[in-house]
Design an enzyme around this catalytic site. Structure first.
Site, mmCIF file in Angstrom:
data_model
loop_
_atom_site.group_PDB
_atom_site.id
_atom_site.type_symbol
_atom_site.label_atom_id
_atom_site.label_comp_id
_atom_site.label_asym_id
_atom_site.label_seq_id
_atom_site.Cartn_x
_atom_site.Cartn_y
_atom_site.Cartn_z
ATOM 1 N N GLY A 60 37.848 46.206 27.937
ATOM 2 C CA GLY A 60 38.044 47.652 27.909
ATOM 3 C C GLY A 60 38.341 48.174 29.297
ATOM 4 N N GLN A 65 38.903 54.333 36.012
ATOM 5 C CA GLN A 65 38.683 53.076 36.740
ATOM 6 C C GLN A 65 39.881 52.690 37.594
ATOM 7 O OE1 GLN A 65 37.156 50.950 32.998
ATOM 8 N NE2 GLN A 65 36.106 49.882 34.642
ATOM 9 N N CYS A 108 31.106 45.413 33.448
ATOM 10 C CA CYS A 108 32.142 46.420 33.699
ATOM 11 C C CYS A 108 33.112 45.876 34.745
ATOM 12 C CB CYS A 108 31.476 47.698 34.217
ATOM 13 S SG CYS A 108 32.622 49.036 34.604
ATOM 14 N N LEU A 109 34.403 46.082 34.513
ATOM 15 C CA LEU A 109 35.393 45.591 35.477
ATOM 16 C C LEU A 109 35.236 46.261 36.838
ATOM 17 C CD1 LEU A 109 38.628 45.251 33.295
ATOM 18 C CD2 LEU A 109 37.036 43.459 34.032
ATOM 19 N N HIS A 150 30.946 52.694 26.063
ATOM 20 C CA HIS A 150 30.983 52.351 27.489
ATOM 21 C C HIS A 150 32.219 52.969 28.151
ATOM 22 C CE1 HIS A 150 30.680 49.290 30.916
ATOM 23 N NE2 HIS A 150 31.894 49.789 31.056
ATOM 24 N N GLU A 151 33.375 52.807 27.516
ATOM 25 C CA GLU A 151 34.612 53.350 28.102
ATOM 26 C C GLU A 151 34.611 54.866 28.092
ATOM 27 O OE1 GLU A 151 36.281 51.403 29.818
ATOM 28 O OE2 GLU A 151 35.436 49.577 28.983
ATOM 29 N N HIS A 154 32.973 56.384 31.048
ATOM 30 C CA HIS A 154 33.820 56.450 32.254
ATOM 31 C C HIS A 154 34.570 57.782 32.338
ATOM 32 C CE1 HIS A 154 33.483 52.505 34.125
ATOM 33 N NE2 HIS A 154 33.687 51.888 32.964
#
Ligand code: ZN
Length: 188
Positions: A60, A65, A108-109, A150-151, A154
């Protein structure tokens, strides 16, 4: 043939088109704005976000981000399955969330290496617009539900580490991967 517009090959690129920002970077903390028109520019952004996500081996990615403050997220819970189309969500809103809460590990990226337990509602119903501006709803449980939540965090400048209850484990993990605990902004 509209569906082809955001088709992306699921592979790692040597030079992904967008740069992912990491914990501690202010870009991750600004709220994203609603997208008023889902046009070719948004589809191109979604395509580049998918390429960047696959390159980083994530499931994701949210626009903040990559320091773009638009309400756009991309998700693919089956990145190794070429036949599974990725999800592109514009202006997502949670319509319903189950009372059932479950705990699972997240990563998380923007916080590479760090994996910690987070509590979230098990099931959600989300309305959004797809990459052609068509209104849609999706009911999700399990990994997909978690990935969407989660996304979506952000988009309001919230990171999963803000939701981690085990502060000791959090401090240890962040330290281990070179992040500062000062960058965490605990939710309520
Ligand atoms: Zn994330």
């Amino acid at each position: 043939f509209m569906a082809s517009e955001v088709l992306v090959e699921k592979k790692k690129l040597e030079n992904p088109p967008l740069e992912i920002h990491y914990l501690g970077d202010r870009a991750l903390r600004y709220p994203a704005k609603r997208i008023t028109k889902v046009d070719a520019e948004i589809r191109e952004l979604a395509r580049q976000m998918l390429q960047t996500m696959y390159s980083a081996e994530g499931i994701g990615l949210a626009a903040p981000q990559v320091a773009i403050h638009k309400q756009l997220i991309v998700i693919d819970c089956e990145p190794d399955n070429a036949a599974n189309p990725p999800l592109i969500l514009v202006n997502p809103t949670i319509k319903k969330a189950s009372r059932d809460i479950c705990v699972a590990q997240e990563g998380c990226l923007s916080i590479p290496g760090v994996y910690l337990d987070v509590k979230r509602p098990e099931a959600i119903e989300v309305s959004y617009k797809d990459e052609h501006g068509r209104p849609k709803t999706i009911a999700a449980t399990g990994l997909l539900s978690r990935a969407i939540q989660h996304e979506m965090d952000h988009l309001t400048g919230v990171l999963f580490v803000d939701r981690v209850e085990n502060r000791l484990a959090l401090a240890q993990e962040l330290d281990k991967y070179g992040f500062s605990s000062q960058a965490v902004q605990p939710v309520a």
